[in-house]
Design a protein around this motif. Structure first.
Motif, short mmCIF file in Angstrom:
data_model
loop_
_atom_site.label_atom_id
_atom_site.label_comp_id
_atom_site.label_asym_id
_atom_site.label_seq_id
_atom_site.Cartn_x
_atom_site.Cartn_y
_atom_site.Cartn_z
N GLU A 123 34.38 -35.05 -17.16
CA GLU A 123 35.71 -35.73 -16.68
C GLU A 123 34.84 -37.28 -16.12
OE1 GLU A 123 37.80 -34.46 -14.55
OE2 GLU A 123 39.47 -32.52 -16.38
N LEU A 124 34.09 -37.55 -15.29
CA LEU A 124 33.09 -38.51 -14.57
C LEU A 124 32.47 -39.33 -15.95
CD1 LEU A 124 31.44 -37.07 -11.60
CD2 LEU A 124 33.03 -39.16 -11.37
N ARG A 125 31.46 -38.77 -16.37
CA ARG A 125 31.50 -39.61 -17.66
C ARG A 125 32.59 -40.07 -18.17
NH1 ARG A 125 27.36 -35.31 -18.08
NH2 ARG A 125 28.80 -33.96 -19.90
N GLY A 126 33.56 -39.62 -18.31
CA GLY A 126 34.79 -40.65 -18.39
C GLY A 126 35.23 -41.72 -18.42
N VAL A 127 35.06 -41.56 -16.89
CA VAL A 127 35.73 -42.74 -15.56
C VAL A 127 35.20 -43.78 -15.67
CG1 VAL A 127 35.58 -42.97 -13.17
CG2 VAL A 127 36.60 -41.20 -14.08
N TYR A 128 33.23 -43.58 -15.97
CA TYR A 128 32.67 -44.10 -16.37
C TYR A 128 32.87 -45.35 -17.64
CZ TYR A 128 28.30 -46.17 -17.76
OH TYR A 128 27.39 -47.46 -18.76
N THR A 129 32.70 -44.31 -18.97
CA THR A 129 33.19 -44.87 -20.40
C THR A 129 34.06 -45.83 -19.73
OG1 THR A 129 32.06 -43.65 -21.38
CG2 THR A 129 33.51 -44.71 -22.49
N ARG A 130 35.18 -45.43 -18.81
CA ARG A 130 36.18 -46.25 -19.10
C ARG A 130 36.06 -48.01 -18.68
NH1 ARG A 130 39.77 -48.40 -15.54
NH2 ARG A 130 41.62 -49.32 -16.93
N LEU A 131 35.51 -47.90 -17.15
CA LEU A 131 34.91 -48.33 -16.61
C LEU A 131 34.17 -49.64 -17.21
CD1 LEU A 131 34.50 -46.67 -12.73
CD2 LEU A 131 36.44 -48.47 -13.26
N HIS A 132 33.74 -49.02 -18.33
CA HIS A 132 32.10 -50.05 -18.03
C HIS A 132 33.42 -50.71 -19.49
CE1 HIS A 132 28.34 -51.62 -19.24
NE2 HIS A 132 28.67 -51.78 -20.19
N SER A 133 34.07 -50.10 -20.18
CA SER A 133 35.22 -50.36 -21.53
C SER A 133 35.64 -51.86 -20.94
CB SER A 133 35.76 -49.98 -22.19
OG SER A 133 36.22 -49.33 -21.00
N VAL A 134 36.25 -51.81 -19.61
CA VAL A 134 37.18 -52.83 -18.83
C VAL A 134 35.82 -53.96 -19.29
CG1 VAL A 134 37.97 -53.58 -17.24
CG2 VAL A 134 38.56 -50.95 -18.05
#
Length: 274
Positions: free
Chosen positions: A176-187
């Motif tokens: 889930e942390l990887r998902g958080v990072y992925t979303r932040l970077h995509s933003v």
């Protein structure tokens, strides 16, 4: 709050507003004049508020000077996992200090990376050079804990302990942390792309180079004031934004507002293609 007299606190600069990156020259200059036994506050990853983290080579140079000065590193780690999506990669600076044999404190928070804001869960890791030093340190810390909070609420700490001690739950958490990072970077990428489409003057690539929840956008205080007054876009006066509050539509709205403001304040600058 830490008990240090105000006259003993010496700030050092880590951010270069021109490059919108790490001001390594100023940092190293400050560390070269550290007095022995100085406590050096360092953010382990996902620097708040700038989003600018040192590279591994820069960390090595910084820790070398701290160690040479016989100073004491105090790491603040509130966003482990948010910088790269990998909890081990995000604590690389701490592991590097440990590999150098450095004594240190690490103040770690799980409020953000486990979604426990209301619980304010964290811990203090104390790394000493010898078992005797550890015992002496503990003898000093225990009465401080007793006098400050003695028996804190344990619900949040029990949640963290269960997740870290249960392989299945720990695996779910790191994923889930990887998902958080992925979303932040995509933003970050979406915002820079939207700014590019709006042909906003200047180079905005620093937003995608920064890491974690926050970005120093490079907007001036006057530009931030105009965004608030004319476009109802609100952020800190220094231009820092939280990327967690943006989605695709929000990126377009923010980019359009920035374009209208910056096109007036930075006439003559050309937009940089991204």
């Amino acid at each position: 709050a830490a008990g240090f007299p105000a006259d003993d606190i010496v700030p050092y600069n880590v951010y270069d507003p021109v490059t919108k990156g790490m001001d390594m020259e100023s940092t190293l200059t400050a560390f070269k004049s550290l007095p022995p036994d100085a406590v050096v506050l360092l953010q382990a990853c996902a620097f708040n508020p700038t989003g600018v983290d040192p590279t591994p080579e820069q960390w090595d140079a910084m820790l070398s000077l701290i160690q040479s000065a016989k100073a004491f590193p105090l790491f603040d780690m509130a966003y482990q996992g948010f910088a790269s999506g990998d909890v081990r990669r995000d604590n690389a600076a701490i592991r590097l200090a440990a590999s150098r044999g450095m004594e240190m404190f690490v103040a770690q928070s799980f409020s953000k990376n486990m979604g426990l804001y209301g619980e304010r869960v964290g811990c203090l890791h104390m790394v000493t050079g010898t078992p005797g030093a550890a015992a002496a340190l503990l003898s000093q810390v225990e009465p401080i804990v007793r006098s400050m909070y003695s028996n804190p609420p344990k619900t949040g700490a029990a949640v963290v302990a269960m997740i870290l001690a249960t392989p299945e739950l720990r695996s779910m958490w790191t994923e889930e942390l990887r998902g958080v990072y992925t979303r932040l970077h995509s933003v970050r990428e979406e915002l820079v792309a939207a700014i590019s489409r709006e042909r906003v003057p200047g180079d905005w690539s620093h937003i995608t180079k920064q890491r974690g929840m926050f970005s120093f956008t490079g907007l001036t205080r006057d530009e931030v004031t105009t965004l608030e007054k004319d476009h109802h876009v609100y952020m800190l006066g220094n231009g820092r934004i939280s990327l967690a509050g943006l989605n695709s539509k929000g990126c377009d709205v923010l980019a359009a507002a920035i374009a209208r403001v910056v096109s007036r304040t930075r006439e003559g600058e050309s937009p940089t293609e991204h």
